[in-house]
Design a protein around this motif. Structure first.
Motif, mmCIF file in Angstrom:
data_model
loop_
_atom_site.group_PDB
_atom_site.id
_atom_site.type_symbol
_atom_site.label_atom_id
_atom_site.label_comp_id
_atom_site.label_asym_id
_atom_site.label_seq_id
_atom_site.Cartn_x
_atom_site.Cartn_y
_atom_site.Cartn_z
ATOM 1 N N VAL A 177 0.815 -1.296 -0.079
ATOM 2 C CA VAL A 177 -0.160 0.232 -0.118
ATOM 3 C C VAL A 177 0.966 1.143 -0.072
ATOM 4 C CG1 VAL A 177 -1.667 1.411 1.427
ATOM 5 C CG2 VAL A 177 -2.028 -1.142 0.673
ATOM 6 N N LEU A 180 2.166 1.711 -3.472
ATOM 7 C CA LEU A 180 1.062 2.017 -4.087
ATOM 8 C C LEU A 180 0.730 3.699 -4.060
ATOM 9 C CD1 LEU A 180 -1.686 0.732 -5.733
ATOM 10 C CD2 LEU A 180 -2.791 1.883 -3.886
ATOM 11 N N ALA A 184 2.356 5.391 -7.253
ATOM 12 C CA ALA A 184 1.408 5.233 -8.155
ATOM 13 C C ALA A 184 0.415 6.329 -8.095
ATOM 14 C CB ALA A 184 0.627 3.887 -8.249
ATOM 15 N N VAL A 185 0.362 6.971 -6.613
ATOM 16 C CA VAL A 185 -0.705 8.085 -6.694
ATOM 17 C C VAL A 185 -0.126 9.372 -6.449
ATOM 18 C CG1 VAL A 185 -2.576 8.867 -5.268
ATOM 19 C CG2 VAL A 185 -2.340 6.479 -5.480
ATOM 20 N N PRO A 188 2.763 9.469 -9.943
ATOM 21 C CA PRO A 188 2.221 8.496 -10.658
ATOM 22 C C PRO A 188 3.129 7.883 -11.800
ATOM 23 C CG PRO A 188 0.784 10.467 -11.003
ATOM 24 C CD PRO A 188 2.083 10.723 -10.100
ATOM 25 N N ILE A 189 4.012 7.193 -11.142
ATOM 26 C CA ILE A 189 5.045 6.637 -12.261
ATOM 27 C C ILE A 189 4.738 5.172 -12.694
ATOM 28 C CG2 ILE A 189 7.414 5.866 -12.501
ATOM 29 C CD1 ILE A 189 8.085 7.865 -9.898
ATOM 30 N N PRO A 191 1.474 2.272 -12.845
ATOM 31 C CA PRO A 191 0.078 2.218 -12.792
ATOM 32 C C PRO A 191 -0.538 1.322 -11.438
ATOM 33 C CG PRO A 191 1.017 0.458 -14.079
ATOM 34 C CD PRO A 191 1.954 1.216 -13.937
ATOM 35 N N VAL A 192 -1.885 1.805 -11.069
ATOM 36 C CA VAL A 192 -2.156 1.164 -9.900
ATOM 37 C C VAL A 192 -2.619 -0.342 -10.178
ATOM 38 C CG1 VAL A 192 -4.196 1.332 -8.093
ATOM 39 C CG2 VAL A 192 -3.168 3.468 -9.058
ATOM 40 N N ILE A 193 -3.234 -0.545 -11.342
ATOM 41 C CA ILE A 193 -3.560 -1.843 -11.687
ATOM 42 C C ILE A 193 -3.036 -2.189 -12.911
ATOM 43 C CG2 ILE A 193 -5.594 -3.387 -12.180
ATOM 44 C CD1 ILE A 193 -7.689 -0.958 -11.271
#
Lengths: 339, 545
Positions: A177, A180, A184-185, A188-189, A191-193
């Motif tokens: 987490v 992530l 990713a957030v 945002p280098i 992707p989350v999914i």
């Protein structure tokens, strides 16, 4: 570590190699047979263990189809029992299952109505990619940090060993987490999914690799410290060898042995424990399938996955043996006679 | 809306500008208000649970089968039944025969005509061939037969008049499938790729990852409630399975997905300001605990009532769910259900004094060394297993723990047992010996759910859904009379009376409503939820630029 495989890279004449092979054939056959037995035993134990869990399989299937949690009448259960053969004696069910294994048939999923080979086959590659990459990355991280920090003065060494202690004890979910949220957030280098593409595999791999690296690093560091105090290291240094040379050429080989042993275990543990990373990053893999299958008492799927994980353990242990010989020639000498 | 190019652009943009949220299409300014509609594109949707099949009797299956299958009728936002595959219907004066007129010329995506024969076949499939047990149980005691009169007229005959019939068949469980596909394909094919006449077809199911739904270009049978006429506007929906709530929401904030299901309540406030959000309160039985009325401490009605009075459920729910999910005081049906009895919902407001008095009256006057009440040397013990995960999530579990503390103060020893999904489905906590109280919900667009849950269980006709094991003939009579009444006003009165009986006897412990929350990116328009059980609808949705 007792599997005798000769890996001496010597050049032999063809005839001699053939002779050698003939001499070793029974031993090799024994290995294969015992591996097959291990796998069948693993699948069978899982098969029976699942029957021992309280709760009826037909009830589970009906509740799953309807999203309920109730008891069903005998009349409602009967067609399900018949359809899946639960009305046969357990021994017959087991023989049927093991018989199928020899024909490459792992049965049909109770819930997806697909062959288990297909259920697993779809998910195996992403799982192997994830776990093997995690293992490799964990090794790279562990070695880099150990080489850079072991016995480099109290501060640097302390830094290295604290990093290992902290990362080894981090829960993987938390690591996942945090990665992530950060990579990713906030930035945002990645992707989350991520699915299964390369870019999307980075964070799941790190999620599994970071705690493992801490663990491997700890083991390696202990050994490294011991080795650096050995007389042969002192000898090497008195010959005028540089510190880096000593670390890379002498100490490293010795100190990675325990971590190599652990890697066999780690590979198996990773493949079944990967579900955490898979869940966070919405990634396919047999970890997820296993959790769902256990939850839905999908006996053939669970047994099939256990079989695959057992196979990974078997192969991993063979590889560990091989790696041992490459890293530590003494083993080959002691088993294979004079060099 | 993710192509590799988009992703590269997005990456480049963030690397250079280090900006925060990117919208799905890469354009951000105009999309906030209106913008130009775009044809085509791909909606990326992050759902939570992956079902074993795309058609079946579990709501997780209805969510997705709704994209592929059409129903006979649908429910509008005012709970009125509206045309879909059936353009009109006629009910016989005795209320027992429904004649549906089907839309002409509709074909399934395998080319089979969607005619009266096909519809009749589907009813038979649900009812007699194990096709969908939730469809079956919804119409079971009343359904008699379905037959085709001619190509476009199908006649459904009931054993008794059943007013909720039309409302019930608006649920996704009643999606009409191609009889050719059902008859000629394997169980696996029908599981993975049901053939309907809907706005989308199942192109591929990447198990553990996503289902790819492709637009049905020949779509002609949209419901009367559709927001546009014609085939789907987007080309594709990627229906992804992302079990982790943190990731699901993060995938929306980073623009990787366009719509997400079940927003974590801690993120709800932020989601409301950034996205188009929908909180759908599910009609039917809310999350309320079944109370075991045949064994243990709750055989005594006074003890059941004390249990309801004895904890501040309203405050615990509001705190536990950050004020997002409503408290529900009516354990029989939720506030979103037609003919809801709002007075019954007020029956057991927190009153510890009253709870203590009731327990004294019931003879639980002793106290043991831990402070729990006793009677004849027996402790006031409540075994309370709950289905952890999909039914009671972590926030719900916190609510139960708060209540546990309050029950302790009035002398109840409540043992909370988180039950895994495996145990729940295996029926571990399903008999009278397994629990004293245990929560569950059951979605339904009609108060006739009362019959499913509270029909007395008899030797000849057991009712496994009656998990309070509460056989009350008066209650059964009232519900049955409501179900068969042809006068809606009378039916409504009777349904409310039934809820009052359930409340008076305290045979459920009301907790909170079952909900679905959705958040959608602002550049996606006309994404909506159908009314019967909150299934998402993507066939009308379009992007704006």
């Amino acid at each position: 570590m007792s599997i005798a495989l000769d890996t001496r890279p010597s050049v032999r004449s063809g005839a001699r190699a053939a002779q050698e092979a003939a001499r070793k054939a029974p031993a090799l056959l024994g290995k294969v047979l015992s591996a097959v037995l291990v796998l069948i035993a693993a699948a069978s134990v899982t098969f029976f263990a699942q029957l021992l869990i309280p709760g009826d399989r037909a009830t589970t299937i009906l509740n799953l189809q309807t999203g309920r949690s109730q008891k069903w009448s005998a009349a409602e259960l009967a067609p399900v029992n018949e359809k899946f053969g639960f009305d046969h004696p357990v021994l017959v069910q087991w023989l049927h299952y093991v018989g199928g294994l020899f024909q490459g048939d792992l049965g049909t999923s109770f819930t997806q109505y697909r062959p288990v080979t297909q259920v697993i086959g779809d998910q195996l590659l992403p799982s192997l990619v994830l776990t093997l990459s995690a293992l490799v990355v964990a090794w790279l991280l562990a070695l880099t940090i150990t080489l850079l920090t072991v016995k480099r003065g109290r501060f640097v060494s302390g830094l290295g060993s604290s990093w290992e202690a902290v990362t080894a004890s981090l829960p993987p979910y938390w690591v996942g987490v945090v990665l992530l949220v950060l990579f990713a957030v906030k930035w945002p280098i990645f992707p989350v999914i991520g699915g299964t593409d390369l870019w999307g595999t980075v964070l799941p791999v790190l999620t599994l690799a970071i705690p493992l690296a801490g663990f491997l690093g700890q083991v390696t560091r202990d050994e490294f410290e011991k080795v650096l105090d050995q007389p042969f290291v002192t000898t090497a240094r008195t010959r005028g060898m540089s510190d880096t040379g000593v670390r890379l050429r002498h100490a490293l080989r010795h100190s990675v042995l325990p971590a190599i042993t652990l890697s066999g275990w780690a590979l198996g543990a990773l493949i079944s424990g990967a579900v955490i990373a898979e869940n966070i990053y919405g990634r396919p893999g047999i970890g997820q399938v296993l959790v769902t299958a256990v939850n839905t008492r999908d006996v053939p799927t669970v047994s099939g996955i256990v079989l695959v994980v057992a196979a990974v353990y078997v192969v991993a242990n063979l590889l560990v043996d091989l790696a041992f010989r490459l890293v530590d020639p003494r083993l080959a000498v002691s088993k294979g006679g004079q060099r | 809306m993710k192509t590799p190019l988009h992703r590269l652009l997005a990456l480049g943009a963030t690397a250079v500008l280090a900006t925060g949220t990117l919208t799905a299409c890469g354009s951000s300014d105009e999309s906030a208000n209106g913008g130009t509609p775009v044809k085509g594109g791909t909606i990326v949707y992050a759902h939570e649970q992956e079902p074993p099949c795309i058609f079946g009797g579990w709501i997780q299956q209805a969510y997705i089968s709704r994209q592929v299958l059409d129903g006979l009728v649908t429910l509008d936002d005012n709970d009125q039944v509206q045309p879909w595959l059936a353009t009109a219907w006629k009910v016989s004066p005795d209320g027992k025969t429904y004649t549906f007129t089907l839309k002409d010329g509709v074909k399934f995506t395998d080319g089979t005509p969607l005619d009266a024969e096909a519809v009749a076949y589907n009813f038979d499939y649900w009812e007699n061939k194990g096709g969908n047990s939730t469809a079956k149980v919804s119409i079971d005691p009343y359904f008699k037969s379905a037959k085709a009169i001619d190509a476009t007229h199908v006649e459904i005959t009931l054993t008794h008049p059943y007013t909720p019939f039309l409302t019930l068949i608006t649920q996704g469980y009643f999606g009409i499938q191609s009889p050719t596909a059902l008859k000629n394909r394997s169980a696996k094919e029908n599981c993975e790729q049901p053939i309907g006449s809907g706005g989308f077809t199942v192109a591929e199911w990447k198990h553990g990852q996503e289902v790819i739904l492709k637009k049905n270009p020949n779509y002609t049978s949209w419901p009367a409630t559709a927001k546009h006429q014609g085939p789907a506007i987007v080309d594709e929906v990627q229906w992804k399975f992302v079990p982790d709530g943190v990731s699901r929401y993060a995938s929306l904030t980073t623009g990787q997905t366009d719509v997400v299901y079940d927003v974590p309540t801690v993120n709800w406030k932020e989601a409301e300001s950034k996205f188009d959000t929908t909180l759908y309160i599910t009609p039917g039985k809310p999350v309320s605990a079944y109370i075991n009325t045949v064994k243990g401490v709750f055989t005594d009605k006074l003890v059941r009532q004390a249990f309801s009075y004895g904890a501040d459920r309203k405050s615990a729910v509001e705190a536990g769910f950050h004020g997002v999910i409503p408290y529900e005081g009516n354990g029989a049906v939720s506030q979103a259900t037609p003919d809801y009895n709002a007075d019954a919902a007020k029956d057991y407001a927190y009153d510890p004094d009253k709870a203590n008095a009731l327990l004294d009256q019931a003879g639980w006057t002793g106290r043991d060394s831990d402070g729990y009440r006793t009677k004849n040397g027996k402790q006031l013990f409540v075994k309370f297993p709950y289905p952890a995960g999909a039914v009671i999530n972590t926030e719900g579990a916190v609510v139960l723990q708060v209540l546990q503390e309050q029950w302790k103060k009035i002398g109840f020893n409540v043992k909370l047992i988180p039950a895994t999904q495996a145990e729940v489905f295996a029926g571990k906590y399903s008999g009278p010996d397994a629990y004293d109280a245990s929560p569950f919900y059951w979605t339904s667009p009609s108060p006739s759910i009362l019959w499913i849950v509270w029909r007395p269980s008899t030797e000849a006709n057991p009712n496994g859904n009656n998990q309070s094991f509460y056989n009350n003939d008066e209650l059964a009579r009232v519900i049955d009379e409501a179900n068969t009444s042809t006068d809606p006003a009378k039916a409504s009165e009777l349904y409310q009376q039934a809820q009052q009986i359930i409340s008076d006897n305290a045979v459920t412990l009301p907790l909170y409503t079952q909900n679905s929350t959705y958040a959608a990116a602002k550049d996606l328009k006309d994404f909506w939820l159908e009314k019967s059980q909150g299934e998402p609808v993507f066939a009308d949705a379009y992007f704006t630029k």
